[in-house]
Scaffold this motif. Sequence first.
Motif, PDB file in Angstrom:
ATOM      1  N   GLY A 148      52.466  75.112 150.380  1.00 52.86           N
ATOM      2  CA  GLY A 148      52.876  75.831 149.460  1.00 52.86           C
ATOM      3  C   GLY A 148      52.098  77.259 150.307  1.00 52.86           C
ATOM      4  N   GLN A 149      51.380  78.257 149.446  1.00 51.30           N
ATOM      5  CA  GLN A 149      50.790  79.693 149.603  1.00 51.30           C
ATOM      6  C   GLN A 149      49.416  79.321 150.361  1.00 51.30           C
ATOM      7  N   CYS A 150      48.462  77.596 151.143  1.00 46.17           N
ATOM      8  CA  CYS A 150      47.506  77.487 151.329  1.00 46.17           C
ATOM      9  C   CYS A 150      47.576  77.390 152.722  1.00 46.17           C
ATOM     10  N   GLY A 151      46.835  78.221 153.406  1.00 50.75           N
ATOM     11  CA  GLY A 151      46.645  77.596 154.524  1.00 50.75           C
ATOM     12  C   GLY A 151      45.595  76.965 155.605  1.00 50.75           C
ATOM     13  N   TYR A 152      44.821  75.695 155.719  1.00 56.19           N
ATOM     14  CA  TYR A 152      43.677  75.340 155.922  1.00 56.19           C
ATOM     15  C   TYR A 152      44.128  74.687 157.808  1.00 56.19           C
ATOM     16  N   TYR A 210      53.274  76.336 142.986  1.00 53.62           N
ATOM     17  CA  TYR A 210      53.342  76.129 144.351  1.00 53.62           C
ATOM     18  C   TYR A 210      52.904  74.922 144.912  1.00 53.62           C
ATOM     19  N   ASP A 211      53.568  73.857 145.783  1.00 50.82           N
ATOM     20  CA  ASP A 211      52.448  73.062 146.027  1.00 50.82           C
ATOM     21  C   ASP A 211      50.837  73.395 145.993  1.00 50.82           C
ATOM     22  N   GLN A 233      40.525  73.539 148.204  1.00 49.10           N
ATOM     23  CA  GLN A 233      41.740  72.201 147.132  1.00 49.10           C
ATOM     24  C   GLN A 233      41.872  72.687 145.761  1.00 49.10           C
ATOM     25  N   GLU A 234      40.522  72.846 145.686  1.00 46.31           N
ATOM     26  CA  GLU A 234      40.289  72.923 144.455  1.00 46.31           C
ATOM     27  C   GLU A 234      41.253  74.579 143.202  1.00 46.31           C
ATOM     28  N   ALA A 235      40.875  75.709 144.035  1.00 51.12           N
ATOM     29  CA  ALA A 235      42.133  77.187 143.975  1.00 51.12           C
ATOM     30  C   ALA A 235      43.128  76.595 143.678  1.00 51.12           C
ATOM     31  N   GLY A 236      43.693  76.036 144.706  1.00 55.51           N
ATOM     32  CA  GLY A 236      45.612  75.114 144.085  1.00 55.51           C
ATOM     33  C   GLY A 236      45.348  75.036 142.968  1.00 55.51           C
TER      34      GLY A 236
END
Length: 410
Positions: free
Chosen positions: A380-384, A362-363, A351-354
């Motif tokens: 965006g580019q982040c998946g979890y 990016y979202d 989350q914080e890297a967002g």
Amino acid sequence: MKKNGAILLIAGLFLTSLSVQAQNANYKESRVGSYTLPDALTTPDGLQITKKKAWEKIRRPQILQLFQDNEYGVMPDAEIVAEYRVVEESDNALAGKAIRRQVEMTFSGNGQSRTMLVLIYMPKGVKKCPVFVSPNFQGNATTTDDPAVIESQYTTFVRANQASRWSYDRIVSSGYAVATFHYYDIYYDADGKLEESVYPLFGINSEAALRDNTGKAIAAWAWGCSRVLDYLLTLKNIDKKRTIVMGHSRLGKTALWCGAQDQRFAMVISNNSGCSGAALSRRNYGETVPSINRAFPWWFCNKYRSYSQNVSSLPMDQHELLALIAPRPVYVASAQEDRWADPRGEFLALQEAGKVYALYKYDTLRDCSFPAPDEHLWKGQCGYHMRTGIHDVTDFDWQSYIEFANERLK
Ligand code: GTR
């Protein structure tokens, strides 16, 4: 006592002390403690980074260096020569779906050499395929029941032992190639084994030759992943723009560190990487910096140990490692029962890297709440995701990575 008995006893004592550590760890959210994370977008002299150019030119190199100097260490500078020898190849692997190639890579330097055996499966009939590079724990032959796979030099494990962790059929059927190697080929994973690693090729033959910020095992394994990529990029049927580094657990830490440095990797996946991987170090939950330094002093540079007494004095935290991957896609996966790896701490770091992904418009996951087990949270580019079950790699994980990559890597 016989030698084997002694080794087993030592291994047993080591595992017992680890499980005692795991039992004594904190697993209560109310006892995590309060902390302030270093801001990825503020330089030490107070400059606020608001544009991606300034991130790339000023702040990103600073953060990269913080991880080099304080946690993973740097690989020493030396010319290493790589030679590749295809030792086996078949175009009829995995029930005719794949080309299998086994390549012996010999690295030489400083009058010494070391060999790594790489197993590659490539989908047949795909002109340019994306590829996963992912080291394995127990030797190439443990990743599959394919009888043609050659055993890695250090392996003592039963063939196909870890096959459930390698969804080769799914990977290849989805049009992806995959390359794996036994991580021991690069650095034998135990204390006092520096000589059984690639470091002697760089002129480092003993612990005494290590500086405070010289890399150790994780830096070396990450280096190994990059060397596999060097080779893959010489192949016509590999898509240079869709290369992925993926790792589980200690090799998840490795994948993150590799992807942070080697920007040729277009996507990075951390599977249950936990402490000193995707999880925030400042949270006192599950494995902590002091416990990892105690149990695995050969993984990190020597300087890392100096933070065991005072984790909040670390000049960076793991969200900034994830931020180094921006703007490339990054996937962080946890497992519900893997509390030792602190799933929530992994999520919070992403989350914080967002903040850094937001510079690229990016979202991000910053406004999302912690997902339900097995729910995909992709923005965006982040998946979890936090898979149900234990510390492991499963077909659910691979399926998620492939679908995420299908959407993000074009
Ligand atoms: C554990 C270690 C973790 C994780 C794991 C693994 O014992 O405490 O940091 O890396 O090993 O690699 O399986």
